[in-house]
Every structure is written in structure tokens, then in C-alpha cells.
Enzyme design. Sequence first.
Site, mmCIF file in Angstrom:
data_model
loop_
_atom_site.group_PDB
_atom_site.id
_atom_site.type_symbol
_atom_site.label_atom_id
_atom_site.label_comp_id
_atom_site.label_asym_id
_atom_site.label_seq_id
_atom_site.Cartn_x
_atom_site.Cartn_y
_atom_site.Cartn_z
ATOM 1 N N HIS A 133 -11.250 -6.065 8.034
ATOM 2 C CA HIS A 133 -11.942 -5.829 6.763
ATOM 3 C C HIS A 133 -13.223 -5.042 6.982
ATOM 4 O O HIS A 133 -14.150 -5.115 6.182
ATOM 5 C CB HIS A 133 -12.288 -7.159 6.074
ATOM 6 C CG HIS A 133 -11.109 -8.014 5.771
ATOM 7 N ND1 HIS A 133 -10.457 -8.754 6.730
ATOM 8 C CD2 HIS A 133 -10.438 -8.229 4.612
ATOM 9 C CE1 HIS A 133 -9.448 -9.401 6.168
ATOM 10 N NE2 HIS A 133 -9.404 -9.096 4.894
ATOM 11 N N GLU B 4 0.842 -1.202 0.000
ATOM 12 C CA GLU B 4 0.000 0.000 0.000
ATOM 13 C C GLU B 4 0.874 1.247 0.000
ATOM 14 O O GLU B 4 0.572 2.238 -0.649
ATOM 15 C CB GLU B 4 -0.942 -0.010 1.213
ATOM 16 C CG GLU B 4 -2.037 -1.068 1.139
ATOM 17 C CD GLU B 4 -1.549 -2.476 1.446
ATOM 18 O OE1 GLU B 4 -0.445 -2.607 2.021
ATOM 19 O OE2 GLU B 4 -2.250 -3.443 1.104
#
Lengths: 413, 337
Positions: B129, B60
Site C-alpha cells: 500500500h 483491476e
Amino acid sequence: MDPAAPPLRLTFGAPHARPGTAPDFSDFPVPEAGAMRRPPVDTPAEEMRDLAFGMIRILDDAGEARGPWAEALALDDAAQLEGLRHMLTLRAYDARMLLAQRQQKTSFYMQHLGEEAISCAFQRALRPGDMNFPTYRQAGLLIASGYPIGTMMCQVYGNDGDPGRGRQLPVLYSSKAHGFFSISGNLGTQYIQAVGWAMGSALSGAEAIAAAWIGDGSTAESDFHAALVFASSYRVPVILNIVNNQWAISTYQEVARGSVGTFAARGHGFGIPALRVDGNDYLAVVAAARWAAERARRNLGPTLIEHVTYRAAGHSTSDDPSAYRPSDEGASWPLGDPVARLRDHLIARGVWSAERHAQAEAEILAGVIEAQKQAEAIGTLHQGRRPSPAEMFDDVYAEMPPHLRRQRQQAGF
Amino acid sequence: MATMTMIEAIRDALDLALTEDSRVTLFGEDVGYFGGVFRCTAGLQQKHGVARCFDTPISELGIVGAAIGMAAFGRRPVVEIQFADYMYPAYDQIVSEAARMRYRTAGEFTCPLVVRMPTGGGIFGGQTHSQSTEALFTHVTGLKTVVPSTPYDAKGLLLAAIDDPDPVIFLEPKRLYNGPFDGHHDRPVTPWRGHPLAEVPKGRYHLPLGQAAIRRAGTQLTVLAYGTMVHVALAAVAETGIDAEVIDLRTLLPLDLETITTSVRRTGRCVIVHEATLTSGFGAELAAQVQAECFWHLEAPVERVAGWDTPYPHTAEWDYFPGPARVAAACRRVMET
């Protein structure tokens, strides 16, 4: 449980000498100048691993330029003399700004002493439009690309002549026109940005390449590893420079590197060709940089270059290196002084002399002092013309949102 | 007019941006050949080529760091972080670099990029998540933070975000991808099909960043919400019978304070709803703004309904989620004061 097994333990890297002991570079191998081979730029990475472990050196102790890297370089006398002037300018500039900081004309300064060759020489491999993503110790890139030192001083003073409007710490310059990306105060972040910039260039079908810069200590940051992954994955036209000046403030480079291998060798884990260069050898740095730039321009992908040097002064004006290393360690540094080495080479070639050198030093210093006078006529950190504090609220966004307009009003502007 | 899911609306916006602006470049984990784990980029690599929409290594930091350099070069990167929960390795690049590039260079270098991330829970995603990370972005000056709640808004806001000269964090409530989820997890799933706000016009339209929408006009109480909680709030209000005004903020920063204060000054009561944890959540900022701007109009203390201050639990998801029952209870409490 195995009674023969030893208790587990860690290894803690440490420098060879600390204050109170004698400097010791006895296990720092200095390969002979001219000994390193120069493979064609399209050689596969795995066939030139030796270049990541040896050292490209051109100038020998007698000031002679030696070996295949010197032969391929073809840098004429005028260019070498110009390189010497760039280094002398950077050194004189540093000396004046260091003094200015001591006189409280600015809050902070970082000098390049001992590392002038790397940034001054590297810029020769770049063309207009290319972009460096530098750290705080590559101001030679600006000087070698013709950026006015008076404007650099205005940045250091944060006065009304600072193009960055006094928003950044001293020495965190920026100049798109001179291929010098804004320096971050955070370490390592620019490395992956350089890769992204070069990806942008390639995706746009442009010709510009990027050069990333990082220090030995900051190679431990994740940004370094992300940059190598991306550069390798997309064969990005970027040069990945590591300046190994032995010291990350007080931490010896072995703490980031481990006790085996080299920083350059890290490239090979990613399939990236890597060069290890004598960073105090102006000619060797130009030669390596051009080799890497040619690879980038020919779509052969990234190159990692470790520039081996020594930070001869403190990390910054806030640092006192005598607290963690012998104060005379720099004098024992086996790769010498970059300015003296190029000077001696030019003298040995008969195109320079000790007298002309002394004269050039005096002229350059006078020029720097003149630029300083002009910068100080605008202002210094605490005196003269500074950007209006009202500008504090500008450039947070392209268009000032309502909440910032309200706050600017509350602040009285 | 065709109705779309939020996924289709986002894909339509990305497709248009790729078609109309050669600088736009999409990349992220699994976004290329496969089209993203939520399918938002499905077919775009096949249509526009690998150089416009490609897969990245799982980094990321690398995705956002490369996007910053690319934006500085002059391209318009639109990157995907697979789940908002994965953005932390990129946070330094977002906060210290993208958000401040214009400022630190007095406009010499800028960062026009969009970071898309699926956000929020309700999918049994556990604590990695399900997070709602908006307050970590609204606290960072230099960023704009957008949270759409309908397919129509998602397309118009995303196209505006891509054209914006500054970095935009685009948080996509993943529980809204396929339908207007109102928090009644035990009822059959409602699809977007047939929903008026799922009617998405062809072609380009922009919804300006910084404009809220009134989803239900009302007189007795103002409910401030965004993302999934807009639909939860609407359901909760309907169940209470209170004539509440439900405001969908759509953009958290810059905030449409005027729409908020106009409403609260009229109703005198305010409930703030978000899925993210309570403490130092964006609701705290909203409550502070409401009391500062509307203090003399308030009939009751401002209430916040939010995720509990725990990590997002897996099996206890529906006890954590601030569903319609909790929102309705807060509305009733505020009305009783």
C-alpha cells in the site's frame, strides 16, 4: 499419517492421438442435427443448462436443415448462397496469402482453414454500428461485412495502402466502419474490452451491441474471467464467443478446459446463458448468433457461445502441426468441412450444383488474384511503396511531445 | 478563496467533469455508494446517479480493460485503482492496449481515459500500500504520467487529464491527501488549511500537462522532485540554508526539460529526489537528461536521493522513506564538491 492414503498426483490433459498414432475422436460425441431444443431468449440461464453441454446442429449428413433452430432461422436461399461465397472468398484469400508468405511477400500469415463458417456466419447477426472484438482468426467478419479484400492484402503486405500504416503484424486488421475492432497480438485482452465497449453503448443509451472473441486456449487468461464477471454483473449487451478449434498451437484444448465439462459451461458459473454450437455448420452459427444478439438487444444480458470446430491447418505460417498431431487428423474430424456442408445443403435444396460450385470457386479465385495484383502494384513487405519510416513517430500521442520530435530528428526525418 | 484538501480538490474536479461532460464515467472498487476508500468520489454517485459513478468487481484488469472498450466507444472513463500497488493485474491492459491503441490503428481507435491511483508511502501501509510505480509508466510510450503535489495542481491537472485525447496515469500521493507532508513524521500533522497552494478556485481551470513549477527560486543548486518529495525537498533546503531552486515536475511524461535545464545550467548543481526505489527509477532518466543537456555547466556530480532498493518495509517505514535529513545531506554533499 494415513497408511491407506495414496500418494497425491496430478492429471495432465492430453490429446487422443499424437504423430504416429491413428486419429481418434471416438469419445467426441456428435449430437444429432436438429435435436437441440430452442428455448425462448428470455429463459433464465439455470433453465437451459443443457444447451451448454449438447450442441446446436442444423445441417445433417444428408445436407438437410433440421430442428427448431432451422425453423426459426428463416435464412433465404440468396442469403445462404451469399454465405457460401463469403466462405469461398475467405478460403481463396487464405490460399493466396499463404502462398504470398511462402514467396516472402510478407513475414507471416494465419489462415482459417476449417473455421470459415464461424466468422462468416456470425456477422449476419450484427447490424451497422455493432462492434466485434476479434482474434486473428475471424477475418470472415470483415469479408461478410463487405470490407475490400484488397485492403486486407495491403495490411498483410504492410504497404502504402495499409490503413494501419504497417505498424501491426500481418492479419491484425482494424476497421471501425465495418464493426471490426483492432486486433491485438496479445491473447484475450479484447474480451473485457468488448464488454467495456458494450457498457459504453448502454451507458450512452445507444443501440449498438458488441461481440467478443477468444480461442479455447486463451480462455485461461484472466481477461476472459474478468469479462464474464463484468458482463454478468452489469447484464452487458455483449455476445461472448469462444472458438474451440481443439488446438492452441500444440496444446490440446483439454489443457485449458480440464477433462470434464465444456467451454460453454463456464458461462453458467457466472449466470450467463450459454450455447454450444456446431461451428462447421453455417446455419447453426447464424441461428445461435441471432438468438444471442436478440438477447443483447432486448437488455436480457450477455450470452456465451462456444463454437466447436477444428483448426485444419497450422496455427500460423511459423507452425508445423505434424510435430504434435497426426497429419491426417483433420480428415477424421467428425463435424466435417464447413464449405462442403453448406454446399451440399444448397445442392440438396436444388439451388446449387457441383458445376456451379466449381465455377464460383474459379470466379472467386480470379477476383482474389485480381485484388492481389492491385495490392502488389502498391507494394509488398520488401518491395514497392511502403509507409514512410518517418511515420513511425506519428500516432504515439495525438500531439507529438518534444522528446519524440527530437528523436525523429535524430533518426534523420 | 476557499482552501481544499487534495481529496476535496480531486472530488471537485471529478464533480465538474461529470457535470460538464456527459461522456465522463467514474468507476472502480468502492468508488460508488461509499465514495472511495480515500473519499475522493464521496457523494458523486448520489449527485450524478449510479450510471455515472459506480462500484466494480475487484478486478483491476477488468476495470482498465472495460475502460479501454468504453473509451473506444467514445466515453471518457476515469477509473480508480484503489492503491497503485494493486495495478499489476491491469498492467497488460495499460501497456499493451491503452498505450498503443492510437498507434496500432493509426488513429482509428483511441483511448482517452484516466487511471487514478493513490501512490507512495508514509501511512504505514507496508509493501502493498506504499509503492511509487511511476517509472513503470514513464517507460511506456503512449502514456502520460502526472503526479500533483498540491490541491490547486491536483484539480487543474486532473481536469486537463480528463480532457486529454490520450491515456493518462494520474498518481495521487496519498500522504499529501490531507496536508503538505514534509517528511517530519514525528511532528504534528500540518493540514492544507491556510496553505496558499490549497486555495482552489471554483469552476474549471486547466494546468497543461508537461509544465513544471518552480516552488522555490534559488541560485546555488537545483532540486528536482515531484509529489510528496516536493514538500520534503522544500523542508530539507530550508534546513540547510542553501539557496536552492526546487522544481516540482508535476508531469513526468511529457517532461518539462526546458525548465529543468534552464535551472541547472544556472546553478551548476542538481539533486534528484523521489520516493520510489533508486535503481532504474525515474531519477535515472532525469540524471541522464541533465548530464546530456547541462554537462558543461555542472560543478558536481548529479545526486539521487530515493527509496532504498528494498520492498517498502512496514515497521522500518521511516528508515526507508527518503526524508528531509537524507535530502539535506545530499544537498550539502553536492555543494561541497
